[in-house]
Design an enzyme around this catalytic site. Sequence first.
Site, PDB file in Angstrom:
ATOM      1  N   HIS A  69      10.560 -11.292 -14.718  1.00  9.85           N
ATOM      2  CA  HIS A  69      10.535 -11.530 -13.271  1.00  9.85           C
ATOM      3  C   HIS A  69       9.181 -12.062 -12.798  1.00  9.85           C
ATOM      4  O   HIS A  69       9.116 -13.010 -12.010  1.00  9.85           O
ATOM      5  CB  HIS A  69      10.883 -10.209 -12.574  1.00  9.85           C
ATOM      6  CG  HIS A  69      11.159 -10.292 -11.124  1.00  9.85           C
ATOM      7  ND1 HIS A  69      10.190 -10.116 -10.166  1.00  9.85           N
ATOM      8  CD2 HIS A  69      12.324 -10.519 -10.453  1.00  9.85           C
ATOM      9  CE1 HIS A  69      10.735 -10.198  -8.962  1.00  9.85           C
ATOM     10  NE2 HIS A  69      12.025 -10.448  -9.104  1.00  9.85           N
TER      11      HIS A  69
ATOM     12  N   SER B  22      13.305 -12.344  -3.955  1.00 13.04           N
ATOM     13  CA  SER B  22      12.148 -12.402  -4.851  1.00 13.04           C
ATOM     14  C   SER B  22      11.683 -13.829  -5.048  1.00 13.04           C
ATOM     15  O   SER B  22      10.503 -14.088  -5.264  1.00 13.04           O
ATOM     16  CB  SER B  22      12.503 -11.819  -6.223  1.00 13.04           C
ATOM     17  OG  SER B  22      12.424 -10.433  -6.232  1.00 13.04           O
TER      18      SER B  22
ATOM     19  N   ASP C 258       3.819  -7.730 -10.007  1.00 12.45           N
ATOM     20  CA  ASP C 258       5.168  -7.862 -10.536  1.00 12.45           C
ATOM     21  C   ASP C 258       5.234  -7.258 -11.935  1.00 12.45           C
ATOM     22  O   ASP C 258       4.515  -6.297 -12.238  1.00 12.45           O
ATOM     23  CB  ASP C 258       5.556  -9.343 -10.532  1.00 12.45           C
ATOM     24  CG  ASP C 258       7.033  -9.553 -10.236  1.00 12.45           C
ATOM     25  OD1 ASP C 258       7.852  -9.206 -11.107  1.00 12.45           O
ATOM     26  OD2 ASP C 258       7.367 -10.061  -9.156  1.00 12.45           O
TER      27      ASP C 258
ATOM     28  N   ASN D 130      17.674  -7.638  -1.324  1.00 14.21           N
ATOM     29  CA  ASN D 130      18.931  -8.316  -1.660  1.00 14.21           C
ATOM     30  C   ASN D 130      20.172  -7.461  -1.451  1.00 14.21           C
ATOM     31  O   ASN D 130      21.135  -7.562  -2.213  1.00 14.21           O
ATOM     32  CB  ASN D 130      18.879  -8.750  -3.129  1.00 14.21           C
ATOM     33  CG  ASN D 130      17.716  -9.647  -3.416  1.00 14.21           C
ATOM     34  OD1 ASN D 130      17.297 -10.429  -2.588  1.00 14.21           O
ATOM     35  ND2 ASN D 130      17.175  -9.531  -4.622  1.00 14.21           N
TER      36      ASN D 130
END
Length: 455
Positions: free
Chosen positions: A222, A395, A169, A325
């Site tokens: 994130h 996520s 990430d 998404n």
Amino acid sequence: MSQQSQRHLRRHILAAATLAAVAVPGFAAERVNLSSLDPNRPVEGFIIAYKSGSPGKAADFQRRLDIAVGALGKRSLSIKHARSVSTGAELVETSRPLDVAEATTLMQHIAADPNVEYVEPNSIFHPALTPNDTNYPSQWGLHGTWGIRANTGWDNGYQGQGEVIAVLDTGITNHPDLIANLTTPRGYDFISNAATANDGGGRDSDPSDPGDWCSPNPSSWHGTHVTGIAAAVTNNATGVAGTAFRAKVLSARVLGKCGGTLVDIADAITWASGGVVAGVPAVGANKAGVINLSLGGGGACSSTFQTAINGAVSRGTTVVVAAGNSNADARNFQPASCANVITVGATTSAGARASFSNHGPAVDVAAPGVSILSTLNSGTTTPGAASYANYSGTSMAAPFVAGIVALMRSKPAAAPSPAGIESIIKANVTPFPIPPVPPIGTGIANADAATDATP
């Protein structure tokens, strides 16, 4: 080019025939991956794989690349070999960004050589994140009616002990609710582009997140949020609980300022699962039993992604990915569309499909993904104070499932294969209150049921 690169390329380069700057033969089309080209994002790098046993020398390789570039008729453009990829392919880079038309033509001419197995762009990937919604109860995803029922799994003693979850990430921040559950060393920074890395250099041994702001968006932190969902420190009277709170998290930084590249992500997958990446110290005892990929990009699964994933699975590592998404068919996104992964869609606290969640036959299972509270950082661009916030997105759904994998693997004497783990998770779910249309897998992931079913 180094002698090592020359030795490596010698096994993969081209045959004797010169690639002429003429119309591209039809047979080249099947070896060119154009699906992930984005008209709004120029391409600067390409991944080329050669068939095993292809003859040639490094000089031949460069000459044929030059011929392919010459076919574009752009005298100011040049191309060069950058490095070998852990999957066995080669990364090449152009002297300037190419638009979709130029990139398409160049890849077609490269693929015209029969010794080329495939060529594809070194695509850019981004965190699969949707703006947060604070109207849901705190951490309903762990213990709510339509959560993953981690709490009852914990009561059976399955808490992730002895397991490592790799989070690929944006890296990690120094959050007091995470520090005790990070591996030693904490991980590795795989971002090879210094500008994207935003920390003053390229690859290094520090996976700290300096901020991934990309105008006009602030830094997302994130990776810190995803890490907290998977394995935040628990029973410490502070902050939030994590799904597999007795597991350790290995941080591999692959997303930097404005995203990250396919090559860097592929190398991190190889490394975290115990594979060899040139120039990067072996992961050793921190080899991950499960990798979480809460990131995505357009297009069908690339050969580079699939090769890296297959390598990880062959080494016994389960790969969990976010479905994406875009409220679209997940088969049109990667790595959601890759084989040998657990692709996770997102649900609301009412058990319904989140409006943003990608869907379709590529999605294996669902998990909570709306208004998920986890660890964060208060900085707008660079790191500030540790904080907590609600985020929404697939996520957030993926690390719940990655945590479940760690819970399953921590069961005494359990040794399920990645395929076995996927089968168990998909077969032992909480049924949707109403089957979603379009579908997002077999049901809502259930930590209690999955651990109970693990032999």
